[in-house]
Design a protein around this motif. Structure first.
Motif, PDB file in Angstrom:
ATOM      1  N   ILE A  47      41.324 -14.061 -54.925  1.00 26.81           N
ATOM      2  CA  ILE A  47      40.633 -13.401 -56.035  1.00 26.81           C
ATOM      3  C   ILE A  47      39.363 -12.711 -55.547  1.00 26.81           C
ATOM      4  CG2 ILE A  47      39.418 -13.800 -58.214  1.00 26.81           C
ATOM      5  CD1 ILE A  47      41.344 -16.144 -58.705  1.00 26.81           C
ATOM      6  N   LEU A  48      38.653 -13.371 -54.644  1.00 29.76           N
ATOM      7  CA  LEU A  48      37.387 -12.831 -54.158  1.00 29.76           C
ATOM      8  C   LEU A  48      37.614 -11.809 -53.056  1.00 29.76           C
ATOM      9  CD1 LEU A  48      35.257 -16.109 -53.914  1.00 29.76           C
ATOM     10  CD2 LEU A  48      35.432 -14.508 -55.832  1.00 29.76           C
ATOM     11  N   GLN A  49      36.683 -10.895 -52.947  1.00 32.82           N
ATOM     12  CA  GLN A  49      36.716  -9.959 -51.839  1.00 32.82           C
ATOM     13  C   GLN A  49      36.320 -10.666 -50.549  1.00 32.82           C
ATOM     14  OE1 GLN A  49      33.972  -7.481 -53.979  1.00 32.82           O
ATOM     15  NE2 GLN A  49      35.447  -5.820 -54.183  1.00 32.82           N
ATOM     16  N   THR A  50      36.657 -10.068 -49.428  1.00 33.07           N
ATOM     17  CA  THR A  50      36.435 -10.693 -48.129  1.00 33.07           C
ATOM     18  C   THR A  50      34.977 -11.093 -47.937  1.00 33.07           C
ATOM     19  OG1 THR A  50      38.209  -9.354 -47.205  1.00 33.07           O
ATOM     20  CG2 THR A  50      36.692 -10.386 -45.639  1.00 33.07           C
ATOM     21  N   ASP A  51      34.763 -12.331 -47.513  1.00 33.94           N
ATOM     22  CA  ASP A  51      33.448 -12.860 -47.138  1.00 33.94           C
ATOM     23  C   ASP A  51      32.442 -12.929 -48.281  1.00 33.94           C
ATOM     24  OD1 ASP A  51      34.215 -13.293 -44.512  1.00 33.94           O
ATOM     25  OD2 ASP A  51      33.519 -11.332 -43.820  1.00 33.94           O
ATOM     26  N   VAL A  52      32.874 -12.809 -49.522  1.00 36.87           N
ATOM     27  CA  VAL A  52      31.931 -12.887 -50.636  1.00 36.87           C
ATOM     28  C   VAL A  52      31.157 -14.210 -50.638  1.00 36.87           C
ATOM     29  CG1 VAL A  52      31.790 -13.152 -53.153  1.00 36.87           C
ATOM     30  CG2 VAL A  52      32.928 -11.166 -52.160  1.00 36.87           C
ATOM     31  N   PRO A  53      31.810 -15.372 -50.486  1.00 39.24           N
ATOM     32  CA  PRO A  53      31.028 -16.614 -50.506  1.00 39.24           C
ATOM     33  C   PRO A  53      29.960 -16.662 -49.412  1.00 39.24           C
ATOM     34  CG  PRO A  53      33.353 -17.090 -50.822  1.00 39.24           C
ATOM     35  CD  PRO A  53      33.266 -15.654 -50.416  1.00 39.24           C
TER      36      PRO A  53
ATOM     37  N   ASN B 173      22.881 -14.025 -61.203  1.00 39.13           N
ATOM     38  CA  ASN B 173      22.874 -13.013 -60.144  1.00 39.13           C
ATOM     39  C   ASN B 173      23.193 -13.606 -58.786  1.00 39.13           C
ATOM     40  OD1 ASN B 173      22.032 -10.839 -61.847  1.00 39.13           O
ATOM     41  ND2 ASN B 173      19.954 -11.681 -61.837  1.00 39.13           N
ATOM     42  N   ASP B 174      23.705 -14.849 -58.769  1.00 37.68           N
ATOM     43  CA  ASP B 174      23.807 -15.560 -57.500  1.00 37.68           C
ATOM     44  C   ASP B 174      25.225 -15.738 -56.967  1.00 37.68           C
ATOM     45  OD1 ASP B 174      21.031 -15.940 -57.460  1.00 37.68           O
ATOM     46  OD2 ASP B 174      21.189 -17.755 -58.682  1.00 37.68           O
ATOM     47  N   TRP B 175      26.154 -16.134 -57.824  1.00 35.37           N
ATOM     48  CA  TRP B 175      27.448 -16.598 -57.326  1.00 35.37           C
ATOM     49  C   TRP B 175      28.606 -15.939 -58.068  1.00 35.37           C
ATOM     50  CZ3 TRP B 175      26.099 -19.212 -53.211  1.00 35.37           C
ATOM     51  CH2 TRP B 175      24.914 -19.948 -53.227  1.00 35.37           C
TER      52      TRP B 175
ATOM     53  N   PRO C 171      34.531 -23.999 -57.398  1.00 36.54           N
ATOM     54  CA  PRO C 171      33.078 -23.859 -57.378  1.00 36.54           C
ATOM     55  C   PRO C 171      32.551 -23.733 -55.944  1.00 36.54           C
ATOM     56  CG  PRO C 171      33.779 -25.769 -58.672  1.00 36.54           C
ATOM     57  CD  PRO C 171      34.958 -25.307 -57.880  1.00 36.54           C
ATOM     58  N   PHE C 172      31.285 -23.519 -55.846  1.00 38.65           N
ATOM     59  CA  PHE C 172      30.612 -23.383 -54.558  1.00 38.65           C
ATOM     60  C   PHE C 172      31.100 -24.430 -53.562  1.00 38.65           C
ATOM     61  CE2 PHE C 172      27.071 -24.888 -51.854  1.00 38.65           C
ATOM     62  CZ  PHE C 172      26.896 -23.749 -51.071  1.00 38.65           C
ATOM     63  N   TYR C 173      31.482 -23.942 -52.369  1.00 38.46           N
ATOM     64  CA  TYR C 173      31.799 -24.801 -51.228  1.00 38.46           C
ATOM     65  C   TYR C 173      33.239 -25.321 -51.219  1.00 38.46           C
ATOM     66  CZ  TYR C 173      30.251 -27.674 -47.280  1.00 38.46           C
ATOM     67  OH  TYR C 173      30.076 -28.203 -46.025  1.00 38.46           O
ATOM     68  N   PHE C 174      34.029 -25.053 -52.264  1.00 33.12           N
ATOM     69  CA  PHE C 174      35.389 -25.588 -52.324  1.00 33.12           C
ATOM     70  C   PHE C 174      36.405 -24.462 -52.445  1.00 33.12           C
ATOM     71  CE2 PHE C 174      32.880 -29.255 -53.434  1.00 33.12           C
ATOM     72  CZ  PHE C 174      33.558 -30.304 -52.827  1.00 33.12           C
ATOM     73  N   GLY C 175      37.611 -24.725 -51.906  1.00 34.65           N
ATOM     74  CA  GLY C 175      38.713 -23.796 -52.036  1.00 34.65           C
ATOM     75  C   GLY C 175      38.372 -22.411 -51.530  1.00 34.65           C
TER      76      GLY C 175
ATOM     77  N   SER D 271      36.012 -20.642 -52.322  1.00 33.66           N
ATOM     78  CA  SER D 271      34.558 -20.483 -52.218  1.00 33.66           C
ATOM     79  C   SER D 271      33.979 -21.148 -50.974  1.00 33.66           C
ATOM     80  CB  SER D 271      33.872 -21.064 -53.466  1.00 33.66           C
ATOM     81  OG  SER D 271      34.211 -20.317 -54.608  1.00 33.66           O
ATOM     82  N   LYS D 272      34.832 -21.612 -50.076  1.00 34.85           N
ATOM     83  CA  LYS D 272      34.335 -22.180 -48.825  1.00 34.85           C
ATOM     84  C   LYS D 272      33.660 -21.092 -47.994  1.00 34.85           C
ATOM     85  CE  LYS D 272      36.454 -25.365 -46.484  1.00 34.85           C
ATOM     86  NZ  LYS D 272      35.495 -26.478 -46.711  1.00 34.85           N
TER      87      LYS D 272
END
Length: 626
Positions: free
Chosen positions: A27-33, A450-452, A498-502, A504-505
């Protein structure tokens, strides 16, 4: 429910296999987290203060010194440790050519003894300089040849040199409870794990200055890597240090966000809340006007390379040194030997610094290395016996946890403050939607303030009766079987990472960013819980809530429980699988911050355990699934 849909759902429930590709699709674009956490951390590093006069800076430096000691280091039980009269025991002496080595041990905190070696000139009269030599992450500790050679060289020059063992290294290498990532067990209890490191350094300096011939006006500290970190930390915070030479030991936190595979640092280098007060730029500037030599290696194979670490420190500190008419007291030395080293070139840079500032630049003070490789002793020869039952981070934490949490009714505001919760405004972007086997599948990007950006997959069977937000330790795709079961029960499931999991790592060494977040006064656990709570409010705003939170695994169960406790309106209840019955299990299982960083939320277990958190959820149900 139509027979076709029921058949599909029953098949999914059996294994969840057909759901896995649906859940795992990106779902997220590359390297977003990674980019988001870099921006989040870099923008929260404190800037150097704008001062116009030497008097302003001196007042600011003293304020920063006191605030760091009182509000970061000496917290919780550390306040008592600070006042304790630690024992010092002198043992046997090894003779050398023009010097002797005296073995000793001392208590950093009550019950935790540190081995050390005092290199003393054979002939002493009057007051002489003293140098505290602090070790880094090298396995062999005080037995490392280059450290022995440096201490021998100092002693042969008439200087007293003390070399204490570093926690977790040398004689402590096999002590599991002193692995640095276990200092965070103390943080969980509201006692600074950093304090154990700092008290070991401080008491080393106490011992050195207690020597009959120690000159309090000529006190130096030096060390490589973790020893360099210790050097700047002690030197900046303890005015008794008159000269410092950290070697390849630290960089600004901003630099660390830019070079995460090189410069992030362990638990002690990135302790909870340090960056709410100072960055390492401040600590460097706080040396002014005392002589400071910053040594870095251009070809460093480990960390803190000269090319990325040195310049920001000099740029921050040089104006302060100049403001105090001490521009010539700040020096730097760049070494071009291979590797992460404190070799001859770097050692001779130290000798020059000592000559210029402790000996008035005397021409007869030889700064060339005195050959001493033949005098290096084995680890067994240098071994210092320690008492049975010597404490460590884990055993200290086990003792302190016995009486926690503190008694009293649970307080939601206190929890919110402890986890540094955010009331995120959520804006949702629909990535795509489809229908498969009668299930509506929608992929969302949930922007948290505006963060995550939190990825979410919404799966809705026809006529869904209720809504569940599901999180899993292994990420949303690992929960395919549980999600299919809930779909077959007619539940709408919104699976989030959420942050740090799946999804979102953060990639390699991700725990270092989690620790940096805590160093900046935020809490990874609070970010996760706030994201879950934000998602619940978003769904309620769509008319789909209050929702039930569901978690798969002990870690996601903790942040889901905190989210439920913090969000009484949008969360209808909590269902957990594999949840902890008590946060004390973190201590009992001897967990470490490099594996589960969000669990070590500073002070959480001092005030809340699982029953207290569940009490804040009540009367909403908390159900533990088999």
């Amino acid at each position: 429910m139509p027979l076709l849909i029921l058949t599909i759902l029953l098949a999914l429930q059996a294994s969840g296999a057909e759901l896995e590709p649906i859940l795992s699709k990106g779902i997220l674009q590359t390297d977003v987290p990674l980019v988001e956490v870099q921006v989040f951390t870099a923008t929260r590093v404190p800037a150097m203060p704008l001062v116009q006069t030497a008097l302003q800076w001196k007042a600011e430096a003293e304020r920063l010194r006191r605030k760091t000691l009182d509000e970061v280091i000496y917290r919780g039980e550390a306040r008592k440790w600070r006042e304790a009269q630690g024992g010092v025991e002198w043992l046997d002496t090894l003779p050398g050519a023009g010097y002797r080595i005296r073995k000793l041990r001392f208590e950093a905190v009550p019950g935790l003894w540190i081995p050390a070696l005092l290199y003393e000139p054979a002939s002493l009269s009057g007051k002489v300089p003293v140098v505290l030599n602090l070790n880094g992450h090298e396995k062999d500790g005080i037995a490392i040849p280059y450290i022995q050679e440096r201490c021998i060289n100092l002693a042969k020059r008439g200087i007293i040199a003390l070399n204490p063992e570093w926690l977790g290294r040398g004689q402590f290498e096999a002590v599991k409870g002193l692995v640095h990532y276990r200092m965070n067990q103390l943080d969980l209890l509201g006692t600074s794990g950093l304090s154990v490191f700092y008290l070991s350094m401080k008491r080393s300096l106490d011992i050195l200055l207690a020597q009959e011939h120690a000159d309090p006006n000529r006190v130096a500290v030096t060390g490589l890597s973790g020893g360099g970190w210790q050097t700047i930390t002690l030197s900046a915070l303890d005015p008794r240090v008159k000269l410092t030479n950290p070697v390849a030991g630290y960089s600004s936190y901003v630099t660390r966000t830019q070079f995460p595979l090189l410069d992030m640092g362990d638990s002690e280098q990135t302790p909870s809340d340090l960056a709410t007060v100072v960055d390492y730029t401040h600590l460097t500037a706080m040396m002014a006007p005392r002589p400071t030599l910053l040594t870095y290696n251009a070809l460093d194979s480990c960390c803190f390379r000269a090319g990325n670490s040195l310049s920001p420190l000099v740029q921050a500190a040089q104006p302060i040194f100049q403001l105090l008419d001490a521009g010539d007291k700040l020096r730097y030395h760049v070494n071009f030997d291979d590797g992460h080293n404190y070799g001859r070139d770097n050692r001779e840079a130290l000798y020059k610094m000592l000559r210029d500032h402790f000996y008035g630049g005397r021409a007869d003070f030889d700064v060339s290395e005195i050959a001493s490789a033949g005098e290096v002793r084995t680890a067994e020869q240098l071994r210092v016996p320690l008492p049975d039952g010597n404490l460590d981070f884990h055993s200290l934490a086990a003792r302190l946890s016995a009486s926690l949490p503190s008694p009293g009714p649970p307080d939601r505001k206190k929890l919110r403050d402890l986890v540094r919760a955010h009331a995120y405004q959520v804006s949702a972007t629909k990535v795509e939607s489809a229908s498969e086997g009668g299930i509506e599948i929608t992929r969302w990007r949930l922007r948290m303030g505006n963060d995550w950006t939190v990825p979410a997959v919404e799966l809705s069977p026809a006529g869904a009766r209720s809504t569940v937000i599901l999180s899993a330790d292994g990420g949303r795709s690992s929960a395919a079987g549980e999600i299919s079961r809930r779909l077959s029960d007619g539940q709408r499931v919104v699976a989030i990472d959420p942050f740090y999991f799946g999804e979102s790592k953060l990639g390699k060494r991700d725990y270092l960013f989690a620790m940096l977040i805590a160093a900046e006064g935020e809490r990874p656990l609070g970010i996760q819980a706030s994201q879950v709570a934000g998602a619940a409010r978003w769904l309620k705003g769509r008319g789909l809530g209050p929702v039930t939170l569901a978690s798969e695994g002990p870690r996601s169960s903790v942040f889901s429980l905190v989210a439920a406790a913090l969000e009484p309106d949008a969360v209808a209840g909590l269902e957990t699988r594999g949840a902890m019955s008590s946060l004390r299990e973190i201590i009992d299982q001897d967990l470490a911050a490099d594996k589960t960083p969000e669990l070590f939320c500073f002070g959480l277990l001092k005030e809340f355990d699982v029953p207290q958190l569940q009490a804040l959820v009540a009367p909403r149900p908390v159900k533990k699934l088999p």
